[in-house]
Design a protein around this motif. Structure first.
Motif, mmCIF file in Angstrom:
data_model
loop_
_atom_site.group_PDB
_atom_site.id
_atom_site.type_symbol
_atom_site.label_atom_id
_atom_site.label_comp_id
_atom_site.label_asym_id
_atom_site.label_seq_id
_atom_site.Cartn_x
_atom_site.Cartn_y
_atom_site.Cartn_z
ATOM 1 N N ALA A 265 0.829 -1.207 0.000
ATOM 2 C CA ALA A 265 0.000 0.000 0.000
ATOM 3 C C ALA A 265 0.861 1.253 0.000
ATOM 4 N N LEU A 266 1.819 1.296 -0.892
ATOM 5 C CA LEU A 266 2.759 2.411 -0.920
ATOM 6 C C LEU A 266 2.075 3.723 -1.262
ATOM 7 N N ARG A 267 2.593 4.792 -0.673
ATOM 8 C CA ARG A 267 2.032 6.139 -0.842
ATOM 9 C C ARG A 267 3.094 7.070 -1.411
ATOM 10 N N HIS A 268 2.641 8.204 -1.903
ATOM 11 C CA HIS A 268 3.580 9.194 -2.430
ATOM 12 C C HIS A 268 4.635 9.553 -1.375
ATOM 13 N N GLU A 269 4.213 9.679 -0.135
ATOM 14 C CA GLU A 269 5.133 10.111 0.921
ATOM 15 C C GLU A 269 6.155 9.041 1.305
ATOM 16 N N ASP A 270 6.046 7.845 0.759
ATOM 17 C CA ASP A 270 7.056 6.811 0.985
ATOM 18 C C ASP A 270 8.249 6.972 0.037
ATOM 19 N N THR A 271 8.138 7.924 -0.866
ATOM 20 C CA THR A 271 9.215 8.168 -1.826
ATOM 21 C C THR A 271 10.437 8.715 -1.128
ATOM 22 N N THR A 272 11.538 7.994 -1.218
ATOM 23 C CA THR A 272 12.811 8.435 -0.660
ATOM 24 C C THR A 272 13.836 7.316 -0.829
ATOM 25 N N ILE A 273 15.007 7.494 -0.241
ATOM 26 C CA ILE A 273 16.041 6.468 -0.261
ATOM 27 C C ILE A 273 15.974 5.677 1.038
ATOM 28 N N TYR A 274 15.990 4.357 0.911
ATOM 29 C CA TYR A 274 15.896 3.465 2.058
ATOM 30 C C TYR A 274 17.257 2.830 2.348
ATOM 31 N N TYR A 275 17.600 2.807 3.629
ATOM 32 C CA TYR A 275 18.874 2.263 4.080
ATOM 33 C C TYR A 275 18.629 1.171 5.115
ATOM 34 N N CYS A 276 19.434 0.123 5.079
ATOM 35 C CA CYS A 276 19.398 -0.837 6.165
ATOM 36 C C CYS A 276 20.646 -0.649 7.022
ATOM 37 N N GLU A 277 20.510 -0.949 8.288
ATOM 38 C CA GLU A 277 21.611 -0.814 9.224
ATOM 39 C C GLU A 277 21.625 -2.039 10.128
ATOM 40 N N ALA A 278 22.800 -2.348 10.660
ATOM 41 C CA ALA A 278 22.954 -3.520 11.507
ATOM 42 C C ALA A 278 23.847 -3.186 12.688
ATOM 43 N N ALA A 279 23.589 -3.865 13.802
ATOM 44 C CA ALA A 279 24.376 -3.640 15.005
ATOM 45 C C ALA A 279 24.505 -4.946 15.767
ATOM 46 N N TRP A 280 25.710 -5.184 16.281
ATOM 47 C CA TRP A 280 25.943 -6.355 17.123
ATOM 48 C C TRP A 280 25.740 -5.942 18.578
ATOM 49 N N LYS A 281 24.810 -6.578 19.257
ATOM 50 C CA LYS A 281 24.536 -6.288 20.650
ATOM 51 C C LYS A 281 24.522 -7.579 21.458
ATOM 52 N N THR A 282 24.860 -7.459 22.735
ATOM 53 C CA THR A 282 24.850 -8.629 23.598
ATOM 54 C C THR A 282 23.438 -9.179 23.777
ATOM 55 N N ALA A 283 22.475 -8.273 23.900
ATOM 56 C CA ALA A 283 21.088 -8.681 24.095
ATOM 57 C C ALA A 283 20.460 -9.089 22.760
ATOM 58 N N ALA A 284 20.082 -10.328 22.657
ATOM 59 C CA ALA A 284 19.537 -10.841 21.391
ATOM 60 C C ALA A 284 18.172 -10.266 21.057
ATOM 61 N N ASP A 285 17.504 -9.667 22.029
ATOM 62 C CA ASP A 285 16.176 -9.125 21.769
ATOM 63 C C ASP A 285 16.210 -7.600 21.630
ATOM 64 N N TRP A 286 17.411 -7.041 21.511
ATOM 65 C CA TRP A 286 17.556 -5.590 21.376
ATOM 66 C C TRP A 286 17.039 -5.077 20.035
ATOM 67 N N VAL A 287 16.364 -3.932 20.107
ATOM 68 C CA VAL A 287 15.993 -3.204 18.900
ATOM 69 C C VAL A 287 16.317 -1.747 19.115
ATOM 70 N N GLY A 288 16.822 -1.079 18.105
ATOM 71 C CA GLY A 288 17.158 0.336 18.197
ATOM 72 C C GLY A 288 16.390 1.131 17.164
ATOM 73 N N THR A 289 16.191 2.407 17.461
ATOM 74 C CA THR A 289 15.407 3.245 16.559
ATOM 75 C C THR A 289 16.149 4.495 16.111
ATOM 76 N N THR A 290 17.435 4.592 16.442
ATOM 77 C CA THR A 290 18.229 5.738 16.001
ATOM 78 C C THR A 290 19.409 5.246 15.166
ATOM 79 N N PRO A 291 19.812 6.030 14.163
ATOM 80 C CA PRO A 291 20.935 5.604 13.323
ATOM 81 C C PRO A 291 22.228 5.406 14.124
ATOM 82 N N GLU A 292 22.394 6.206 15.171
ATOM 83 C CA GLU A 292 23.627 6.144 15.955
ATOM 84 C C GLU A 292 23.772 4.817 16.699
#
Length: 127
Positions: free
Chosen positions: A85-112
């Protein structure tokens, strides 16, 4: 050299679907928390979705909740972002990022919070 390679972007009409891929090169994605961000020229990078290393935790930004699905295939060292259900406002460049963390259930929401990122793949939604 460890890096991420995004693919799957393209041009399509509103309401269409697209699946982005993020392949790990030079390392295995197993054990890494992953996330998708998007960034338009001149704007800050916007968080889209996150998935923990163990696959049990997922988060979605409100604008994409119910339309996008994040997933991973550790055997292929690849992450995905299914976009419906893509919209006009979804137009942009998409990036994936990865991080190694001790906690296997960790999720992050900032690029840093992430250590690795790719070159991005462009999505254009236009009628």
């Amino acid at each position: 050299q460890s890096r991420l390679v995004e693919s799957g972007g393209g041009s399509l009409q509103p309401g269409g679907s697209l699946t982005l891929s993020c392949a790990a090169s030079g390392f295995t994605l197993r054990g890494y928390g992953i996330a998708w961000f998007r960034q338009a020229p001149g704007k800050e990078r916007e968080w889209v979705s996150s998935l923990s290393a163990n696959g049990r935790n997922t988060n979605y930004a409100d604008p994409v909740k119910g339309r996008f699905t994040i997933s991973r295939d550790n055997d292929k060292s690849t992450a995905y972002l299914q976009m419906n259900a893509l919209r006009h406002e979804d137009t942009t460049i998409y990036y994936c990022e990865a991080a190694w963390k001790t906690a296997a259930d960790w999720v992050g929401t900032t690029p840093e919070a992430y250590d690795l990122w790719g070159q991005g793949t462009q999505v254009i939604v236009s009628s």
